[in-house]
Every structure is written in C-alpha cells, then in structure tokens.
Write an enzyme that holds these catalytic residues in place. Structure first.
Site, PDB file in Angstrom:
ATOM      1  N   GLY A  26       0.884  -1.302  -0.139  1.00  0.00           N
ATOM      2  CA  GLY A  26      -0.066  -0.046   0.018  1.00  0.00           C
ATOM      3  C   GLY A  26       1.098   1.178   0.017  1.00  0.00           C
ATOM      4  CD  GLU A  30       2.981   8.461 -10.934  1.00  0.00           C
ATOM      5  OE1 GLU A  30       3.176   8.087 -11.935  1.00  0.00           O
ATOM      6  OE2 GLU A  30       2.012   9.336 -10.912  1.00  0.00           O
ATOM      7  CG  HIS A  32       3.214   0.978  -5.393  1.00  0.00           C
ATOM      8  ND1 HIS A  32       3.550   1.893  -4.573  1.00  0.00           N
ATOM      9  CD2 HIS A  32       4.063  -0.263  -4.798  1.00  0.00           C
ATOM     10  CE1 HIS A  32       4.188   1.537  -3.369  1.00  0.00           C
ATOM     11  NE2 HIS A  32       4.374   0.217  -3.524  1.00  0.00           N
ATOM     12  CE  LYS A 143      15.407  -4.226 -14.109  1.00  0.00           C
ATOM     13  NZ  LYS A 143      16.061  -3.554 -15.543  1.00  0.00           N
ATOM     14  CB  SER A 180      10.773   4.866  -1.206  1.00  0.00           C
ATOM     15  OG  SER A 180      10.644   3.982  -0.149  1.00  0.00           O
TER      16      SER A 180
END
Ligand code: PAF
Length: 271
Positions: A26, A30, A32, A143, A180
């Site tokens: 959750g 951007e 995700h 990545k 993050s």
C-alpha cells in the site's frame, strides 16, 4: 473494481482467469503505478494486493507507523483499471505455529539480509502465500528491491511455481530520488540529503561509462558522495548477487543502503 478480503472469495473470483499480479504494502506511488500499468496492459485481469506484512519487519522497525492510505490506494487502482484489490487482514493470511519459509542461507542474508536478518524469510513467506491465493500467470516486482526480486525469482524456480516474475524499472522523482513509500518520513532537509544515494549511483554509472572496471576503486570514489548519509552498504554485485572484482557490462548491479535521519533508504542501478 472488486475489493475482496476473503481468501476463498478471491480464489473463486479468479478461477480460470489469466491473472497479472502486483503485490504491494500500500501507500501506492508512481513506482507501484508503473507496475500496475504494465500488468493492466499485459493481462485481461489484474489483481493488486495491499497487505503490510508483519513478518518482514524486524523488531524496532517501522511496522506500526508504516504509511496507510487505503482509500487513496483504492482510487489509484480503480483509475488504473485494476480488476480486483485483495485487502486481507493478518488473520486472513497467518495462522498460529505455521510452517516457515527460509530465505537461502547466503543470498538471503547478505546486503539487505545482513542489515535486516530474517526480513527475506518474511517476504518469501508472504509472497508464496499470495501466489498460492492469486495463482498469477505473471507477477510484477520493482527493480528497486533488487535482492527481493532475485530471491522471489529463485523461489519461483526452486519451488517450481507456475508464475513468471516480471522485473520493472525504478521510478524516480525529477531530482533523482527513487520513489519509496518511506520517502514520506523525510523532512525537506533530509530529502535533500537523501539525494546523495542516487547521486552516488550516478557517479558509479559515469565512472563505468568512462571505462572504469575496478570495483574497489569505483566503490571508494562513490562513497565520497555519501558523507551525509549513514551508509549501511555500498556494494557492487553481479545479477546473481555474487561479489565481483571487475565490472561486467549487462551483468552488474550497484546497490546502496543507508539512513538519513531515522529513515532507511535503498537504491540501485543495473549496469
Ligand atoms: O515490495 C514490497 O512491497 C513487499 O516486500 C511485498 C513484495 C509486497 C511483500 O510484502
């Protein structure tokens, strides 16, 4: 878009569908969204899971304050064309005294695994469960969590899982900071300091482009950029996470982890 919290309900909804799967904790950003978009464009059905997995947090880490933005996350998923969001509770996923998955002894316990011993046991445990619930054809991972991606691929191979793991590129803010969910912990000064991580990797990239191949030399020049960061590691490995002495093009990852204030950040580039 369906929002489902029961394992059985999700399984029956997905029966016989070719599913693309994006597992998340959750607080979607951007990064995700790029995984979600890739899945939506490649699969007739996309499932996103949102589950802050307690077993991958060590004692004293940020499990209790991990950002939660469920309403905004659901909106993002809906707008992106996700078919179902799986939103389980801890008791939907875990039982008492259950069977434990262990990360491999070396590659699960170096780098991130050395800084956070047991972290990858928890990651693999939950990802295996989620794969078994969702039964995806393709699963999408960023990545940025390079070691996680490597270990999940290994698990899929070692356990003969019928899923293809799709690695997706790191998404960065305009100034280079890798996106993050934990960036929200940074105050403006810390955010500026945090740019040292991506700058150190950029320096590594430039040194390598200029023909440098000596890993120790590159490491020491890049560490100069990280003086305001409490560095946990700056390492250069091959795509299998073996240590190397010399850079090999198309088979090298440069990784950095460190703390800015109390926030722990990671970043990497693939050469
Ligand atoms: O990368 C993450 O967000 C998590 O480690 C994952 C893969 C969703 C497992 O909890």
């Amino acid at each position: 878009m369906e929002v489902i919290s029961s394992v059985e309900e999700l399984k029956s909804y997905l029966k016989d569908k070719g599913v693309g799967f994006v597992p998340t904790m959750g607080a979607l950003h951007e990064g995700h969204l790029s995984l979600i978009k890739q899945s939506v464009s490649q699969n007739s059905t996309t499932v996103v899971s949102i589950f802050v997995n307690p077993t991958q947090f060590l004692e004293g880490e940020d499990l209790d304050k991990y950002p939660k933005k469920t309403e905004a996350d659901l909106k993002i998923c809906e707008l992106a064309g996700v078919d179902a969001v799986f939103l389980p509770t801890i008791s939907d996923i875990y039982r008492d005294n259950e069977l434990i998955i262990k990360a491999p002894t070396i590659k699960g316990y170096i780098l991130e695994g050395a800084s956070r011993p047991g972290h990858f046991d928890g990651v693999l445990q939950v990802v295996l469960k989620l794969f078994n619930i969702v039964n995806p054809k393709y699963a999408y991972f960023g990545k940025k969590d390079a070691q996680q991606l490597y270990l999940i691929k290994q698990m899929a191979g070692d356990l003969f899982l019928d899923v293809e793991i799709i690695p997706c590129d790191i998404v960065r803010d305009g100034d280079g900071l890798a996106l993050s969910s934990r960036n929200v912990y940074l105050n403006p000064q810390e955010r500026t300091k945090a740019l040292a991580l991506s700058k150190s990797l950029k320096r590594a990239g430039k040194l390598i482009s200029a023909g440098n191949r000596d890993v120790e030399k590159i490491k020491s020049l890049c560490l100069e950029v990280l003086k305001d960061v409490d560095v946990e590691y700056f390492e250069i490995v091959d795509y299998e996470f073996n240590t190397i002495d010399s850079i090999e093009l198309n088979n090298t990852i440069v990784l950095v982890a460190g703390r800015v204030g109390t926030t722990r950040l990671i970043d990497n580039i693939w050469i």
